[in-house]
Write a protein that holds these residues in place. Structure first.
Motif, short mmCIF file in Angstrom:
data_model
loop_
_atom_site.label_atom_id
_atom_site.label_comp_id
_atom_site.label_asym_id
_atom_site.label_seq_id
_atom_site.Cartn_x
_atom_site.Cartn_y
_atom_site.Cartn_z
N LEU A 289 30.00 44.18 41.52
CA LEU A 289 31.03 43.29 40.95
C LEU A 289 31.63 42.38 42.01
O LEU A 289 32.04 42.83 43.08
CB LEU A 289 32.13 44.13 40.30
N ALA B 106 38.37 38.47 31.49
CA ALA B 106 37.10 38.91 32.08
C ALA B 106 36.40 39.79 31.05
O ALA B 106 36.94 40.81 30.63
CB ALA B 106 37.35 39.69 33.36
N PHE C 18 33.32 42.21 29.97
CA PHE C 18 32.36 43.12 30.58
C PHE C 18 31.42 43.70 29.52
O PHE C 18 31.82 43.94 28.37
CB PHE C 18 33.07 44.28 31.28
N LEU D 291 29.88 42.00 34.69
CA LEU D 291 30.80 40.93 34.37
C LEU D 291 30.03 39.78 33.74
O LEU D 291 29.23 39.12 34.40
CB LEU D 291 31.54 40.45 35.63
#
Length: 332
Positions: free
Chosen positions: A30, A217, A219, A225
């Protein structure tokens, strides 16, 4: 402090991976920055590593590889107890101490930091007022005497007690009924706009992510991501098929068809000449669904808006649409 103007990155995830002993990859490679003063929502299905990522900031979970830095310092180089005292943490079941009063719960971290009694009492009173609770009424009560929504408010107040720069929130409103949840969302957004604390908020609910976040964000499984962007850009320009599918049936899209554009949602002045953009004009009173469609086809994210008389009254931007969406959700 308005949260729409975040500063430089305060938290960085640098090629962070978390692999458990059974081989499960919770987060993989990440790269993510969290800007100072912003409210970043982390959204995705169960098993997408959101809570793992959150807990790596305060070392409740430690990365297998890579670095998590807070204000430029690797969190793994810091004493975990001292680190956690400087970070607010709110979870779904609140975790209030059942045999301590509301005031005593909020005073927990100030007590650990050695604050004197008067300073602590003033801070408890200030925070109860901030979260919409009467200090005289609720301060002496015990957690079992409160509603679920009131307990969540106390949890937020306790997390804010020592003026943390960072607050971590893991499904903070998930156990509250829908009506109470909406009220808490609106109240917390107000608190964040006033204080400007840097917040990471985990949710599985795309509607909550869109309504609360300065950025969102998204996921997928394995802590991948898929996209991080402003809420309206996530809605209008999904970066991957996964994001498009994830937001596809969201209630927030239905909200767009019900809410309408008001002058308060506009930037002053007219948009650039039509020759530089598609010939699309909105009117005050148009649905946010139509605004959404117009912005989705605008190359620079700006659309001219007319009044009932056909005269230009301003321009709609992505930030304006997001503000209109929040306003409509708050009133709903």
């Amino acid at each position: 402090m308005p949260s729409v103007d975040p500063g430089a990155a305060l938290i960085r995830f640098e090629d962070v991976t978390k692999t458990y002993a059974d081989g499960t990859v919770a987060v993989g490679g990440l790269e993510l920055e969290v800007r100072e003063h912003e409210l970043l929502t982390l959204v995705g299905p169960s098993g997408s590593g959101k809570s793992t990522l959150l807990r790596m900031v305060n070392r409740l979970v430690e990365p297998t590889a890579g670095r998590v830095t807070l204000d430029g310092q690797d969190v793994m180089s810091q004493d975990p107890v001292l680190l956690r005292r400087g970070i607010g943490y709110v979870i779904q079941d609140v975790g209030l101490f059942p045999h301590r009063t509301v005031a005593q719960n909020i005073a927990t971290v100030p007590g650990l930091l050695g604050w004197d009694r008067h300073r602590t009492q003033d801070r408890v009173r200030e925070l109860l007022q901030l979260v919409g609770l009467d200090p005289a009424v609720h301060g002496p009560r015990y957690p079992h005497e409160l509603s679920g929504g009131q307990r969540q408010r106390v949890g937020v107040a306790r997390a804010l007690a020592a003026n943390p720069r960072v607050m971590l929130m893991d499904e903070p409103f998930g156990a509250v009924d829908p009506e109470g949840r909406r009220a808490l969302q609106v109240e917390f957004r107000r608190i964040h706009d006033e204080l400007g604390t840097t917040v990471l908020l985990v949710t599985h609910d795309i509607d909550e992510a869109i309504l609360l976040g300065d950025r969102v964000a998204v996921f997928s499984q394995g802590g991948r991501l898929e996209q991080v962007d402003t809420p309206v850009r996530v809605l209008t320009r999904p970066a991957t098929p996964f994001v498009e599918h994830f937001i596809g049936g969201a209630r927030v899209v239905r909200l767009l068809s019900l809410a309408t554009l008001t002058p308060a949602d506009l930037e002053p002045g007219a948009a650039a000449p039509a020759a530089t953009r598609p010939v699309v004009t909105l009117r005050v009173g148009d649905t946010l669904e139509r605004c959404f469609a117009a912005l989705a086809t605008s190359p620079d994210g700006v659309v001219a808006v007319e009044g009932d008389d056909g005269e230009p009254v301003g321009a709609l931007t992505l930030a304006g649409l997001h503000g209109a969406l929040r306003r409509s959700a708050s009133a709903g």
